[in-house]
Design an enzyme around this catalytic site. Sequence first.
Site, PDB file in Angstrom:
ATOM      1  N   HIS A  51     -22.613   3.400  15.221  1.00 48.08           N
ATOM      2  CA  HIS A  51     -23.497   2.371  15.008  1.00 48.08           C
ATOM      3  C   HIS A  51     -24.823   2.781  14.497  1.00 48.08           C
ATOM      4  CE1 HIS A  51     -25.346  -1.506  15.299  1.00 48.08           C
ATOM      5  NE2 HIS A  51     -24.909  -1.917  16.648  1.00 48.08           N
ATOM      6  N   ASP A  79     -10.471 -10.451   2.081  1.00 51.21           N
ATOM      7  CA  ASP A  79      -8.987 -10.980   1.672  1.00 51.21           C
ATOM      8  C   ASP A  79      -8.572  -9.788   0.680  1.00 51.21           C
ATOM      9  OD1 ASP A  79      -6.755 -11.845   0.563  1.00 51.21           O
ATOM     10  OD2 ASP A  79      -7.741 -13.846  -0.288  1.00 51.21           O
TER      11      ASP A  79
END
Length: 435
Positions: free
Chosen positions: A152, A366
């Site tokens: 992170h 996608d």
Amino acid sequence: MEISIEKIKPSTPTPRHLQIYNISQLDQMIPCVYVPLVLYFCSDNSNNNNDDRIQHLKESLSRTLVTFYPFAGVIRDALSADCSDQGLPFFVAKVKSQMKDFLRNPNFEFINKFFPRECDMEKQPGPGDSVMLIQLNCFDCGGIAMSITFAHYIADMSSVSTFLRCWAANARGLGFISQLSPLLCTAQSSFPQNPSFPNKLIPMLNYLKYSSRGKFVTRRYVFDASALSFLKAQLNSSAASRVNVVTGLVWKCFMEAVAEETNGKPFLMAQSVNLRKRAVPPFPEDSFGNMIVVPNIVCRSPQEKELGDLVWEVKKGVENIDGEFVRRLEGGGLGEYLEELRNEMPQQANVLVFSSWVNMGLNEVDFGWGKPVWLSGYITQNSESETVAVCNCVTLMDSRDGGIEASAIFDLKYVAGFEKNDLIRSYAHVNPTVI
């Protein structure tokens, strides 16, 4: 599960002058922890053999890492990553079951198996550990659960979403990556690193003083679009966002669930705010790194607060992070702001931390076989034993119908009271089927 591993390196070597990636001062505000994400893709029923698909993903990932080279590196120290093209560990696991069976009744304990064994979410990554790891979990039906785990302090979820969408566009043959400029390190120029910055000002470390040991469990609450529209109408809060409304509702129900043992302690709510759109002019959306701040909202008399009041407090807290606020931080005011936050924090408090992944485009990823049907994040490791001290926390994500899904990690002793609240019973579904 059968597991294979390969390290994916950028298709073009990273130039020598980029091989040490120094984090920004905003990155320094983030603890060095791994953050997990899983994207679930159902089979398109055309081909249950994923071998060609996996090879195509590896090749397109290699091209994508030319731009996102820190993700192919390793942690160097608390302030930098070594980007000498060590390679991103890419795992492939075979799952002997049908994805539809899993999605009909999501099992949180099973989700932990989707992450590489090398990732221990309970421990801090250190020098030599990978900045990012990816595991493809391939179901018998052809469905794929793709887990992404990242350090992170190198990047926030907005950066990871940009990376995933670029990788997906590249996999679909859109030629997007070749048109990208070099990695946009806006944070480093606007908020240069300060090696002497004191740890006492890091917000997440300050929240830990409120943490306690307990049996923490992961719970899932889904607020569909129609329920949120009705609730906003009831509250006359058309100007409030979906995130404002769900944050206010969950916070109210949490306060009521723990009210019996507060002993007069105030409630502290912290929420992450993305600076990219709030700067004037806005920072580029594809700016890499952590560009977030975490303002606090304190509630000292929760019994006097109606839901509408809390939604307004949440909305106001976010709107305070505006262009003038960002200019103040850029002008060297970050330390001063964090000192103010620290001084405003009560000596004792019941804390609830929110993180929002809403409107980040994760649902639009996608690779050529459809968008993900579901997302999941961090899952508590073991609900049966007492865990290390942590804070109660909630992650908000987009649901498929335009609503919001809240993934909550609560102390088990608060769950029953939270879920019997009329607001939860009226507006949320508890761990509903995904498909």
